[in-house]
Design an enzyme around this catalytic site. Structure first.
Site, PDB file in Angstrom:
ATOM      1  N   GLU A 114      -6.287  26.337   9.411  1.00 56.01           N
ATOM      2  CA  GLU A 114      -6.343  25.775   8.274  1.00 56.01           C
ATOM      3  C   GLU A 114      -5.882  24.221   8.634  1.00 56.01           C
ATOM      4  O   GLU A 114      -4.837  24.062   9.227  1.00 56.01           O
ATOM      5  CB  GLU A 114      -5.669  26.664   7.333  1.00 56.01           C
ATOM      6  CG  GLU A 114      -6.083  28.071   7.071  1.00 56.01           C
ATOM      7  CD  GLU A 114      -5.483  28.762   5.943  1.00 56.01           C
ATOM      8  OE1 GLU A 114      -6.268  29.214   5.236  1.00 56.01           O
ATOM      9  OE2 GLU A 114      -4.122  28.630   5.823  1.00 56.01           O
ATOM     10  N   CYS A 128      -2.603  17.188   6.901  1.00 51.95           N
ATOM     11  CA  CYS A 128      -1.703  18.115   7.641  1.00 51.95           C
ATOM     12  C   CYS A 128      -2.498  18.987   8.654  1.00 51.95           C
ATOM     13  O   CYS A 128      -3.384  19.859   8.278  1.00 51.95           O
ATOM     14  CB  CYS A 128      -1.135  19.002   6.359  1.00 51.95           C
ATOM     15  SG  CYS A 128       0.024  20.124   7.033  1.00 51.95           S
ATOM     16  N   CYS A 135       1.938  31.191  15.549  1.00 54.52           N
ATOM     17  CA  CYS A 135       3.171  30.608  15.938  1.00 54.52           C
ATOM     18  C   CYS A 135       3.943  31.475  16.650  1.00 54.52           C
ATOM     19  O   CYS A 135       3.841  32.823  16.224  1.00 54.52           O
ATOM     20  CB  CYS A 135       4.061  29.992  14.809  1.00 54.52           C
ATOM     21  SG  CYS A 135       5.147  28.922  15.301  1.00 54.52           S
ATOM     22  N   CYS A 139      10.207  32.092  11.945  1.00 48.82           N
ATOM     23  CA  CYS A 139      11.105  31.346  10.872  1.00 48.82           C
ATOM     24  C   CYS A 139      10.899  32.307   9.604  1.00 48.82           C
ATOM     25  O   CYS A 139       9.713  32.581   9.327  1.00 48.82           O
ATOM     26  CB  CYS A 139      10.691  30.036  10.577  1.00 48.82           C
ATOM     27  SG  CYS A 139      11.015  28.960  12.015  1.00 48.82           S
ATOM     28  N   CYS A 142       8.603  31.434   6.680  1.00 48.07           N
ATOM     29  CA  CYS A 142       7.016  30.801   6.977  1.00 48.07           C
ATOM     30  C   CYS A 142       6.169  31.824   7.103  1.00 48.07           C
ATOM     31  O   CYS A 142       6.211  32.747   7.807  1.00 48.07           O
ATOM     32  CB  CYS A 142       7.291  29.926   8.235  1.00 48.07           C
ATOM     33  SG  CYS A 142       5.728  29.286   8.610  1.00 48.07           S
ATOM     34  N   CYS A 364       3.117  23.518   2.204  1.00 49.89           N
ATOM     35  CA  CYS A 364       4.034  23.938   3.398  1.00 49.89           C
ATOM     36  C   CYS A 364       4.415  25.387   3.507  1.00 49.89           C
ATOM     37  O   CYS A 364       4.519  25.942   2.594  1.00 49.89           O
ATOM     38  CB  CYS A 364       5.239  23.120   3.252  1.00 49.89           C
ATOM     39  SG  CYS A 364       5.234  21.306   3.471  1.00 49.89           S
TER      40      CYS A 364
HETATM   41  N1  SAH Z   1       6.185  24.229  13.309  1.00 47.96           N
HETATM   42  C1  SAH Z   1       6.524  23.022  12.866  1.00 47.96           C
HETATM   43  C2  SAH Z   1       5.412  22.394  12.063  1.00 47.96           C
HETATM   44  C3  SAH Z   1       4.967  23.136  10.915  1.00 47.96           C
HETATM   45  S1  SAH Z   1       5.673  23.846   9.543  1.00 47.96           S
HETATM   46  C4  SAH Z   1       7.896  23.089  12.332  1.00 47.96           C
HETATM   47  O1  SAH Z   1       8.459  24.190  11.752  1.00 47.96           O
HETATM   48  O2  SAH Z   1       8.405  22.105  12.022  1.00 47.96           O
HETATM   49  C5  SAH Z   1       5.668  22.511   8.265  1.00 47.96           C
HETATM   50  C6  SAH Z   1       7.097  22.547   7.339  1.00 47.96           C
HETATM   51  O3  SAH Z   1       7.063  23.404   6.456  1.00 47.96           O
HETATM   52  C7  SAH Z   1       8.151  22.945   8.060  1.00 47.96           C
HETATM   53  O4  SAH Z   1       9.390  22.027   7.764  1.00 47.96           O
HETATM   54  C8  SAH Z   1       8.542  24.362   7.750  1.00 47.96           C
HETATM   55  O5  SAH Z   1       9.739  24.560   8.097  1.00 47.96           O
HETATM   56  C9  SAH Z   1       8.085  24.223   6.383  1.00 47.96           C
HETATM   57  N2  SAH Z   1       7.800  25.471   5.814  1.00 47.96           N
HETATM   58  C10 SAH Z   1       7.443  26.542   6.265  1.00 47.96           C
HETATM   59  N3  SAH Z   1       7.373  27.708   5.395  1.00 47.96           N
HETATM   60  C11 SAH Z   1       7.438  27.231   4.256  1.00 47.96           C
HETATM   61  C12 SAH Z   1       7.747  27.747   3.023  1.00 47.96           C
HETATM   62  N4  SAH Z   1       7.300  28.944   2.553  1.00 47.96           N
HETATM   63  N5  SAH Z   1       8.053  26.896   2.048  1.00 47.96           N
HETATM   64  C13 SAH Z   1       8.184  25.424   2.268  1.00 47.96           C
HETATM   65  N6  SAH Z   1       8.196  24.967   3.415  1.00 47.96           N
HETATM   66  C14 SAH Z   1       7.812  25.738   4.546  1.00 47.96           C
HETATM   67 FE1  SF4 Z   2       6.426  28.259  13.418  1.00 51.98          FE
HETATM   68 FE2  SF4 Z   2       6.538  28.343  10.772  1.00 51.98          FE
HETATM   69 FE3  SF4 Z   2       8.676  28.307  12.342  1.00 51.98          FE
HETATM   70 FE4  SF4 Z   2       7.177  26.000  12.042  1.00 51.98          FE
HETATM   71  S1  SF4 Z   2       8.158  26.960  10.242  1.00 51.98           S
HETATM   72  S2  SF4 Z   2       8.069  26.895  13.894  1.00 51.98           S
HETATM   73  S3  SF4 Z   2       5.154  27.032  11.958  1.00 51.98           S
HETATM   74  S4  SF4 Z   2       7.176  29.757  12.079  1.00 51.98           S
END
Ligand code: SAH
Ligand code: SF4
Length: 402
Positions: A114, A128, A135, A139, A142, A364
């Site tokens: 996406e 983006c 991944c 986290c 996420c 995000c």
């Molecule tokens: N993997 C990388 C880049 C992709 S995530 C990273 O973790 O930085 C892009 C951003 O979205 C990151 O700051 C992540 O922590 C944030 N993010 C992930 N899930 C989210 C959510 N459900 N709500 C808001 N931000 C989120």
């Molecule tokens: Fe992976 Fe989501 Fe964590 Fe970024 S925030 S490292 S995409 S699991």
């Protein structure tokens, strides 16, 4: 990247598009080398020819060698027999009520990503992009983290996301001014620092002045904190750095961003301080997702101020974007404002990021494709049938964490 290009096949004019290497993912030197290795251009002319092709591919966005009118007809035909310029297929298009657009792009059978365009962000609009399908990290807040890693994207597949966006926005040839797409953020699916080779090549291509020409200062790479790769990221890409911090103490960050158990906060901060060329004009962005009752207290805001002391920083407060089954709630607006006020008083610009594209799950952390990892045995059988070289499993290839 894990797919090996076998250029010896490229002289086979009957090769299927899937087997012909796509030239749009090659850096300038690699492009010149590919032309020579395919026996189509003598070494002394390779650089000049590469420049010619470069302009057609990356300035005009052509997907057909026949449109390269300053290249002789015979050479155009030979190039078309050996190489590919086609785009991956856009399998779904969605537009949010706020103008955000999301494209589901099929890179290969079962490999979908996406990509999201957000108007009025950055100078005029930000794209983006994803660096991996799924991944390896988990986290807890996420959505992408719930999808197992399918594989790393190649440089061509990363560049293709920008090309597709340009196709859809009608931005070819590359405009000098009044662009709709002005900034790139590696904040889509995946952890870019586990795919640094392809990310760095893609940035070289995207930033090139005679092509897509988005300056490195308008390209931001976001990482969850893969400390050993930070220096290489800075040196190879000169991109702006964003760190997904989300917590100010190790026990909480261990829970939210589990890679913290491997690279705890003190190590992360040391790695960030060593990032090349940091200064007031090149600040690190710290991303902080606002989770109700988890990390959003005034005490944590003050701890954040202490943690960032001496680092040229800005802080992005991201209201948590829920997804189906997500275990958190977004902080109350009052709590977010109180948090931001503490940061502002300490001198940090700390914009609260307005959620964009929530209605189409494009905000995000909401991205997730239906791609699931194919079993290695099934993939090997499929590749054997297609006559392709077998690739190592991206999830266990060097540089990837389990
Ligand atoms: N993997 C990388 C880049 C992709 S995530 C990273 O973790 O930085 C892009 C951003 O979205 C990151 O700051 C992540 O922590 C944030 N993010 C992930 N899930 C989210 C959510 N459900 N709500 C808001 N931000 C989120
Ligand atoms: Fe992976 Fe989501 Fe964590 Fe970024 S925030 S490292 S995409 S699991």
């Amino acid at each position: 990247m894990t797919t090996t290009l076998d250029l010896s096949r490229s002289r086979d004019a009957a090769a299927s598009p899937a087997r012909r290497p796509n030239l749009t993912g090659l850096t300038r030197p690699a492009l010149a080398a590919a032309l020579t290795e395919a026996g189509l251009v003598p070494p002394e002319k390779a650089k000049m020819r590469a420049s010619q092709l470069w302009r057609w591919m990356h300035h005009y966005g052509v997907t057909d060698f026949d449109r390269m009118t300053d290249v002789a007809k015979e050479l155009r035909a030979a190039l078309a027999g050996a190489f590919d310029l086609s785009r991956p297929e856009v399998v779904e298009r969605q537009v949010s009520v706020d103008g955000t657009r999301k494209w589901l792009i099929r890179m290969a059978p079962g490999v979908e990503v996406e990509t999201v365009y957000i108007p009025d962000v950055g100078r005029s609009g930000a794209l983006c992009v994803s660096s991996q399908v799924g991944c390896t990290l988990n986290c807890t807040f996420c959505h992408t983290g719930t999808q197992p890693l399918v594989r790393n994207l190649t440089a061509a597949e990363i560049v293709a996301q920008v090309q597709v966006a340009r196709d859809e926005l009608g931005e070819w040839p590359s405009p000098k001014e009044d662009r709709r797409l002005s900034n790139i953020v590696f904040m889509g699916m995946g952890e870019p620092l586990y795919n640094l080779d392809s990310v760095a090549d893609a940035i070289d291509i995207i930033a090139d002045n005679e092509g897509i020409a988005i300056s490195r200062r308008r390209i931001t790479v976001s990482t969850s904190g893969i400390v050993p790769e930070l220096k290489a990221l800075g040196e190879r890409t000169q991109a702006m750095l964003a760190i997904s911090l989300h917590a100010t103490n190790d026990p909480l960050r261990d829970e939210l961003v589990p890679i913290n158990r491997k690279y705890p906060i003190a190590e992360l901060m040391a790695g960030i301080r060593a990032y090349p060329e940091l200064g007031n004009a090149r600040r690190v962005t710290f991303e902080y997702v606002m989770l109700k009752g988890v990390n959003d207290s005034p005490t944590e805001a003050r701890a954040l101020v202490r943690l960032l002391a001496g680092v040229p920083a800005k802080i992005n407060l991201i209201p948590f974007n829920p997804w189906p089954g997500s275990p958190y709630a977004c902080s109350d607006w009052g709590a977010i404002e109180a948090f931001a006020a503490i940061l502002n008083r300490a001198g940090y610009a700390s914009p609260i990021r307005t959620p964009r594209g929530r209605d189409i799950l494009a905000a995000c952390g909401q991205l997730k494709s239906e791609s699931e990892k194919e079993r290695a045995s099934v993939r090997r059988a499929r590749e054997r049938a297609a006559g392709l070289q077998t690739t190592p499993d991206a999830a266990t290839a060097p540089g990837n964490e389990p």
